[in-house]
Design an enzyme around this catalytic site. Structure first.
Site, PDB file in Angstrom:
ATOM      1  CE1 TYR A   1      -4.435  72.566  74.041  1.00 17.99           C
ATOM      2  CE2 TYR A   1      -5.425  71.844  76.098  1.00 17.99           C
ATOM      3  CZ  TYR A   1      -5.510  72.527  74.906  1.00 17.99           C
ATOM      4  OH  TYR A   1      -6.676  73.190  74.576  1.00 17.99           O
TER       5      TYR A   1
ATOM      6  CG  ASN B   1      -9.015  72.967  77.549  1.00 17.43           C
ATOM      7  OD1 ASN B   1      -9.357  73.109  76.378  1.00 17.43           O
ATOM      8  ND2 ASN B   1      -8.454  71.865  78.006  1.00 17.43           N
TER       9      ASN B   1
ATOM     10  CB  VAL C   1      -8.211  63.274  71.912  1.00 20.44           C
ATOM     11  CG1 VAL C   1      -8.219  62.886  70.439  1.00 20.44           C
ATOM     12  CG2 VAL C   1      -9.327  62.560  72.673  1.00 20.44           C
TER      13      VAL C   1
ATOM     14  CE1 TYR D   1     -14.697  67.255  78.512  1.00 24.54           C
ATOM     15  CE2 TYR D   1     -13.971  69.145  79.769  1.00 24.54           C
ATOM     16  CZ  TYR D   1     -13.705  67.929  79.173  1.00 24.54           C
ATOM     17  OH  TYR D   1     -12.443  67.392  79.239  1.00 24.54           O
TER      18      TYR D   1
END
Length: 160
Positions: free
Chosen positions: A26, A126, A89, A133
């Site tokens: 990723y 990201n 995840v 967050y």
């Protein structure tokens, strides 16, 4: 869906490595992963390890996420801190609350261990993670620049 966050066990080493590889893919850095199942098991569960991990599972015990962390130290606070090295995840479980469940459990561990801080880093591109967050109240530390030495640079500097 019911989510469960539990401490990782040595038998989770293959799952942790799979998640690490998926995360590296990723982050467009799959070629940088040197870890093996054996080295992962030794690093997290071996004698003298300072690394810990959590596994997030959904109904039926299917692992859908992980967090790898360790304790740091703040001289200013004279307290340990909890540093999150990796949070991951699986794509099909994103949006299920698994990431927040892992972060919440880490926050609880930080408080249980009397840590003064809970910190982590995120790649600047990201955006999905940054939104999560910030939604939970975390704040970027823009005045700090992270530095790193690795590989031959580290070895050459150590040799003098």
């Amino acid at each position: 869906m019911t989510l469960t966050v539990r401490p990782a066990m040595p038998s989770d080493a293959a799952t942790i490595l799979r998640f690490v590889r998926e995360l590296a893919d990723y982050e467009k850095a799959i070629d940088e992963v040197e870890a093996t199942e054996e080295s992962t098991r030794a690093a997290i569960f071996g004698d003298g390890s300072v690394t810990h991990a959590l596994i997030c599972e959904r109904d039926g015990g299917q692992a859908i996420g992980m967090a790898v962390y360790f304790f740091s130290y703040s001289t200013w606070q004279a307290k340990n801190g909890l540093y999150l090295e990796d949070l991951y995840v699986t794509p099909d479980a994103r949006g299920s609350g698994a990431g927040k469940a892992l972060l919440r459990r880490l926050a609880q561990i930080a408080l249980e261990k009397n840590c003064g801080r809970f910190e982590w880093s995120v790649l600047d591109w990201n955006e999905p993670s940054i939104r999560v967050y910030e939604a939970i109240g975390a704040e970027p530390q823009k005045e700090w620049i992270r530095y790193r030495m690795a590989g031959e640079t580290l070895a050459a500097f150590a040799r003098g």
